[in-house]
Design an enzyme around this catalytic site. Sequence first.
Site, mmCIF file in Angstrom:
data_model
loop_
_atom_site.group_PDB
_atom_site.id
_atom_site.type_symbol
_atom_site.label_atom_id
_atom_site.label_comp_id
_atom_site.label_asym_id
_atom_site.label_seq_id
_atom_site.Cartn_x
_atom_site.Cartn_y
_atom_site.Cartn_z
ATOM 1 N N GLN A 78 0.839 -1.199 0.000
ATOM 2 C CA GLN A 78 0.000 0.000 0.000
ATOM 3 C C GLN A 78 0.877 1.253 0.000
ATOM 4 O O GLN A 78 1.093 1.865 1.040
ATOM 5 C CB GLN A 78 -0.891 -0.033 1.250
ATOM 6 N N PHE A 79 1.385 1.637 -1.173
ATOM 7 C CA PHE A 79 2.282 2.790 -1.246
ATOM 8 C C PHE A 79 1.602 4.078 -0.808
ATOM 9 O O PHE A 79 2.259 5.025 -0.373
ATOM 10 C CB PHE A 79 2.886 2.948 -2.645
ATOM 11 N N THR A 80 0.276 4.138 -0.874
ATOM 12 C CA THR A 80 -0.426 5.374 -0.521
ATOM 13 C C THR A 80 -0.331 5.709 0.963
ATOM 14 O O THR A 80 -0.674 6.826 1.360
ATOM 15 C CB THR A 80 -1.905 5.327 -0.953
#
Length: 148
Positions: A78-80
């Site tokens: 989950q890069f966000t």
Amino acid sequence: MKVVIQRSKEASVTVDDQIIGNISSGFVVLLGITHEDTYEDIQYLVSKIPNLRVFEDENGKMNLSLKDVGGSILSVSQFTLYGDTRKGRRPNFMQAAKPSVAEDLYNKFNTSLIDEGIHVETGEFGAMMDVKLTNDGPVTLIIDSKDR
């Protein structure tokens, strides 16, 4: 590394209308990786997550760990989680690790959990995913490996 951990009764991840990972009781772990993260961050999280005492014992107290209850982990990159919203209205993701670095660390994170005896299901790195879960509690925790 940042993780959002959600205790769940069941969870699944779907890519292109195909379920590629699912668990019953356990944790959904959303993992964000920044460019400063190393194997040391993985070791810290892998020693912490399976041993968090957030499952209820026979007296209704949160005294049992994922290991104690034989739970599983659904791990989703989950890069966000590294989105910076301080300026403007569009998040800046400059603190997220480059995909080639992040994918390697994500895979090592999952392998390290498996080495600890945890059943791990995963999403597909870099794919558009639908994640479904039934929260248990709800119990949701956020851990940043830099805040030790």
